[in-house]
Motif scaffolding. Sequence first.
Motif, short mmCIF file in Angstrom:
data_model
loop_
_atom_site.label_atom_id
_atom_site.label_comp_id
_atom_site.label_asym_id
_atom_site.label_seq_id
_atom_site.Cartn_x
_atom_site.Cartn_y
_atom_site.Cartn_z
N LYS A 11 86.08 26.54 43.96
CA LYS A 11 85.46 26.15 42.70
C LYS A 11 85.80 27.14 41.60
CE LYS A 11 81.01 25.24 40.45
NZ LYS A 11 81.34 26.10 39.29
N ARG A 12 85.72 28.44 41.90
CA ARG A 12 86.08 29.44 40.89
C ARG A 12 87.53 29.27 40.46
NH1 ARG A 12 86.26 34.83 41.80
NH2 ARG A 12 86.51 34.64 44.05
N GLU A 21 83.30 27.67 47.57
CA GLU A 21 82.86 28.46 46.41
C GLU A 21 84.05 29.14 45.75
OE1 GLU A 21 81.46 28.57 49.42
OE2 GLU A 21 79.61 27.46 48.93
N ASP A 22 84.95 29.71 46.55
CA ASP A 22 86.15 30.34 45.99
C ASP A 22 87.03 29.29 45.32
OD1 ASP A 22 85.53 32.93 46.63
OD2 ASP A 22 86.63 32.92 48.53
N THR A 80 86.56 29.29 51.44
CA THR A 80 85.28 28.68 51.09
C THR A 80 85.43 27.77 49.90
OG1 THR A 80 84.61 30.44 49.54
CG2 THR A 80 84.07 30.75 51.88
#
Length: 579
Positions: free
Chosen positions: A87-88, A84-85, A82
């Motif tokens: 981005k982290r 989102e992962d 993802t």
Amino acid sequence: MTDGTEQKKSAAGADGWDREVDLVVAGAGPAGMTAALVAAIEGLDVVVCEKSDQVGGTGATSAGTLWIPGNSQSRKAGYTDTAEDAKRYLDALLGDGGDPAMRAAYLKDGPGVIDYLEANSEVRFIACGRHPDYRNNLPGSAVDGRAIIPETFDGRRLGRDFARVRPPMEEFMLLGGMMVGKVDILNLLDRWKKLSAFRHTAGLVLRYMLDRLRFKRGTRLVMGNALVARLFYSLKKQNVPVQFGAPLVELLKDDGRVVGAVVGGDGARQRIRARKGVVLATGGFAHASEYRRAYMPQPILPLSFASEHDTGDGLRLGEAAGATIRSDDHQSPAFWSPASVTKRRDGSNGLFPHLVLDRAKPGLIAVNAAGRRFVNEGCSYHDFVEAMYRSHERVNTMPAWMICDADFVRRYGIGTVHPETRNLKAHERAGYVTVADSLDELGKKIKVDPEGLADSVARNNRYAEEGSDPDFGKGDLELARFNGDASHAPNPCLGPIATPPFVALAVWPAEIACSIGLATDSWSRVQDKVGKPVDGLYACGNDMSSVMSGSYPGPGTTLGPGVVFGWRAAMHAAGKAGV
């Protein structure tokens, strides 16, 4: 017109222009060709102006991998990931560095850009599968699903224009001109062990022999050569002209807006009007001495994997038009690989990038002039060179020395010395490797402290038996285990250095590409010193300040952003920003 250069009139037209298009793209590397291709698909009249006589730039000699978190190609192959992962992961890797808006745009659009190219052109990608991020000890990292590579391409489809594709590095070709990818290498190594590997190898060689009846090299293209050939072929299908030997020498402005460019050598210059703007994608400043002096770390070495035509043209043109260079938020000014210096068939020197084939394997260490290890040898090529620079602040590490024994070379090879090599005399005579019957003699030959070297080897041998490296953690990261030897226990990256003769190979820092470049916004619009867009001017590829800000998250750190922000530049020029 406010710019004095605009007062000049061309003999070709009363209005002063020799040609008029919607978009001028400077540079036919992956980023520039992507921008031109997307602009043409969106209905713009485009011309690509290439300084050299071939397409591809540095991308043609690269591995051709793109880092695209959340891509559909990997998802279809059964891998999950993802944005989102990712981005982290990037937030943890970059800390306060870089522009969060740029990273957000990259992660949001990346998968869609790849799907767009597949739906509208001959550009095709496949999932790499397991290909770990380079810092899998950080939150959000992944071991698979983020890396994609171009599908193999048949260069014969380009006809005579196949000669316009810049060839890969000589060091990456077999039999004088045959390209091989990672799967091919595995089959070549197993050709006498498995029938399927023998058939694969025989097919490669037969195809290459037939190719050489008509072409100067093999036409089965993989890695970066496949990517640039697919882009070039797609441009041809869109009837986008590529002018060769046509460097941009000046940007033309009217009331602060870039409205065109002067293109070509002194004997055949053209003034091209660009209704929608100009895209700078000239490859960065790898071979521009003034920018190297300004931004590269000491000592500034002349070694580079970048195209020799990457001489800072885009940065100079951008600065002259009022743009600014973004450098203060970069962890490193460039993306690095350790390189060994080779001797080519024509007598010139070449470079071999030590990316994945040798450093992480069991039975190899890297030392400085004190004979001491300074790095986890299985880390990423970028991190390896950064460790070289840190070590060099205390003791000479230019070059660093990779140390192994002859048994290691026979099993894994080292640099350009292929696996199964049992006699190193030819490589020693060429000055590529240094060989000695004892570690003491080896240290003296390469001017490395023999006592320090002997101690480092003894520690390595003890760690190899125990299965853990408490000094640098070789084998701890998923990346190192991926590039190690899975059949070797207890640690796939740790093995003894014990069987004479002993072997040393010098490696130096060499940049793959520049990270520092022109400041842009998330739509690739070049910015001035106060952060305002220079109207009508875009930058992508290595002319654009990297969204990664000098960090190296995973395979494809330069090509991924180059393609994505090339797409964003074209979409903005086509009036489709925000689509």
